[in-house]
Write a protein that holds these residues in place. Structure first.
Motif, short mmCIF file in Angstrom:
data_model
loop_
_atom_site.label_atom_id
_atom_site.label_comp_id
_atom_site.label_asym_id
_atom_site.label_seq_id
_atom_site.Cartn_x
_atom_site.Cartn_y
_atom_site.Cartn_z
N THR A 193 -9.10 6.75 3.69
CA THR A 193 -9.14 8.20 3.02
C THR A 193 -9.64 9.20 3.86
O THR A 193 -10.69 9.22 4.39
CB THR A 193 -9.94 8.30 1.44
N LYS A 241 -7.91 2.46 -4.73
CA LYS A 241 -8.24 2.84 -3.31
C LYS A 241 -8.39 1.58 -2.48
O LYS A 241 -9.24 1.07 -2.65
CB LYS A 241 -9.51 3.85 -3.38
N HIS A 294 0.69 -1.32 -0.07
CA HIS A 294 -0.05 -0.11 -0.11
C HIS A 294 0.99 1.37 0.12
O HIS A 294 1.99 1.26 0.30
CB HIS A 294 -0.83 -0.01 1.31
N TYR A 295 0.38 2.49 -0.48
CA TYR A 295 0.90 3.69 -0.58
C TYR A 295 0.07 4.67 -0.31
O TYR A 295 -1.27 4.51 -0.55
CB TYR A 295 1.86 3.76 -1.92
N GLU A 296 0.41 5.85 0.19
CA GLU A 296 -0.69 7.00 0.43
C GLU A 296 -0.25 8.10 -0.74
O GLU A 296 0.95 8.49 -1.15
CB GLU A 296 -0.43 7.61 1.81
N SER A 327 -5.26 6.31 0.48
CA SER A 327 -4.43 4.87 0.41
C SER A 327 -4.87 4.20 -0.75
O SER A 327 -6.03 4.08 -1.06
CB SER A 327 -4.62 4.04 1.82
N GLY A 339 -8.01 1.20 1.88
CA GLY A 339 -7.63 1.70 3.29
C GLY A 339 -8.24 2.98 3.36
O GLY A 339 -9.40 3.39 2.90
#
Length: 111
Positions: free
Chosen positions: A50, A46, A22-24, A39, A48
């Motif tokens: 937000t 998407k 995962h990345y943001e 996320s 995770g």
């Protein structure tokens, strides 16, 4: 020597298996304040929590995503950070009770 090489390979393979999934992404207003923190999973979908913010930096909403769909408890806030509404959304559809907090408290039930 073979055991050492095997051990090093095992650690390397395990580190690949635990690679970040995962990345943001952070989106900002022109004034530099954060507008959204989103996320994403490794497939750029998407996945995770937000978090959206007002230009003054106060939280606007929490929205949980699972594989591109809104799933979980959603919370929306007024500009002064007082809770405006909350409820459960499953696969982008309102589910069960959704609570709205205004001058008069209101509940809506969805199926």
């Amino acid at each position: 020597m073979k055991k050492l090489l095997y051990f090093i390979m095992l650690i390397f393979i395990q580190s690949l298996a635990n690679a970040q999934t995962h990345y943001e992404k952070i989106i900002r207003y022109k004034n530099g304040n954060i507008k959204s923190i989103i996320s994403y999973n490794s497939n750029n979908i998407k996945d995770g929590q937000t978090i959206n913010y007002y230009p003054n930096g106060n939280i606007q909403s929490y929205i949980p995503y699972m594989n591109g769909n809104i799933n979980g408890v959603v919370e929306n806030y007024y500009k002064n950070e007082i809770l405006e509404s909350t409820g459960i959304i499953v696969d982008n559809l309102l589910e069960g009770k959704f609570y709205y907090f205004h001058k008069k408290w209101k509940t809506e039930i969805y199926n």
